[in-house]
Motif scaffolding. Sequence first.
Motif, PDB file in Angstrom:
ATOM      1  N   LYS A  15       0.834  -1.200   0.000  1.00 14.38           N
ATOM      2  CA  LYS A  15       0.000   0.000   0.000  1.00 14.38           C
ATOM      3  C   LYS A  15       0.871   1.252   0.000  1.00 14.38           C
ATOM      4  O   LYS A  15       0.610   2.206  -0.740  1.00 14.38           O
ATOM      5  N   GLY A  16       1.933   1.233   0.792  1.00 18.40           N
ATOM      6  CA  GLY A  16       2.851   2.370   0.828  1.00 18.40           C
ATOM      7  C   GLY A  16       3.554   2.566  -0.493  1.00 18.40           C
ATOM      8  O   GLY A  16       3.736   3.690  -0.959  1.00 18.40           O
ATOM      9  N   LYS A  19       1.078   4.183  -2.860  1.00 15.35           N
ATOM     10  CA  LYS A  19       0.909   5.608  -2.556  1.00 15.35           C
ATOM     11  C   LYS A  19       2.101   6.409  -3.052  1.00 15.35           C
ATOM     12  O   LYS A  19       1.936   7.488  -3.631  1.00 15.35           O
ATOM     13  N   GLU A  20       3.294   5.871  -2.822  1.00 13.24           N
ATOM     14  CA  GLU A  20       4.492   6.569  -3.262  1.00 13.24           C
ATOM     15  C   GLU A  20       4.488   6.724  -4.787  1.00 13.24           C
ATOM     16  O   GLU A  20       4.771   7.804  -5.315  1.00 13.24           O
ATOM     17  N   ILE A  22       1.901   6.696  -6.883  1.00 15.09           N
ATOM     18  CA  ILE A  22       0.853   7.630  -7.303  1.00 15.09           C
ATOM     19  C   ILE A  22       1.285   9.066  -7.009  1.00 15.09           C
ATOM     20  O   ILE A  22       1.070   9.970  -7.806  1.00 15.09           O
ATOM     21  N   GLY A  23       1.925   9.247  -5.855  1.00 12.32           N
ATOM     22  CA  GLY A  23       2.425  10.573  -5.502  1.00 12.32           C
ATOM     23  C   GLY A  23       3.448  11.076  -6.503  1.00 12.32           C
ATOM     24  O   GLY A  23       3.438  12.241  -6.893  1.00 12.32           O
ATOM     25  N   ASN A  28       2.513  14.814  -6.311  1.00 12.71           N
ATOM     26  CA  ASN A  28       1.934  15.079  -4.999  1.00 12.71           C
ATOM     27  C   ASN A  28       2.969  14.645  -3.950  1.00 12.71           C
ATOM     28  O   ASN A  28       3.057  13.475  -3.588  1.00 12.71           O
ATOM     29  N   LEU A  31       1.601  12.856  -0.701  1.00 11.24           N
ATOM     30  CA  LEU A  31       1.216  11.460  -0.885  1.00 11.24           C
ATOM     31  C   LEU A  31       2.449  10.575  -1.038  1.00 11.24           C
ATOM     32  O   LEU A  31       2.506   9.466  -0.503  1.00 11.24           O
ATOM     33  N   GLU A  32       3.433  11.070  -1.745  1.00 19.42           N
ATOM     34  CA  GLU A  32       4.679  10.324  -1.918  1.00 19.42           C
ATOM     35  C   GLU A  32       5.359  10.088  -0.567  1.00 19.42           C
ATOM     36  O   GLU A  32       5.789   8.972  -0.258  1.00 19.42           O
ATOM     37  N   GLU A  34       3.923  10.180   2.372  1.00 22.19           N
ATOM     38  CA  GLU A  34       3.056   9.310   3.172  1.00 22.19           C
ATOM     39  C   GLU A  34       3.296   7.844   2.788  1.00 22.19           C
ATOM     40  O   GLU A  34       3.352   6.970   3.656  1.00 22.19           O
ATOM     41  N   GLY A  35       3.453   7.585   1.514  1.00 21.85           N
ATOM     42  CA  GLY A  35       3.730   6.230   1.049  1.00 21.85           C
ATOM     43  C   GLY A  35       5.051   5.708   1.573  1.00 21.85           C
ATOM     44  O   GLY A  35       5.153   4.557   2.011  1.00 21.85           O
ATOM     45  N   ASP A  38       4.589   4.866   5.196  1.00 20.04           N
ATOM     46  CA  ASP A  38       3.880   3.593   5.369  1.00 20.04           C
ATOM     47  C   ASP A  38       4.834   2.413   5.197  1.00 20.04           C
ATOM     48  O   ASP A  38       4.755   1.425   5.933  1.00 20.04           O
TER      49      ASP A  38
END
Length: 60
Positions: A15-16, A19-20, A22-23, A28, A31-32, A34-35, A38
């Motif tokens: 999941k991390g 997110k990374e 997509i960021g 973003n 979001l990066e 946050e990934g 995670d």
Amino acid sequence: MSAKDDLGNTADRIKGKAKEGIGKMTDNERLEAEGKGDQVKADAKQAAEKAKDAFKDGTR
């Protein structure tokens, strides 16, 4: 370490990573980051589980 814990940590890591990615694709930075966070949390939980298991094995 139980299989459930291992699967949970792996799922958190994936999941991390998503997110990374997509960021990065959307520029973003939040979001990066946050990934990446995670992924670090998942790795830390995995390491703690391994340490706990090693301690249990050593005390038997």
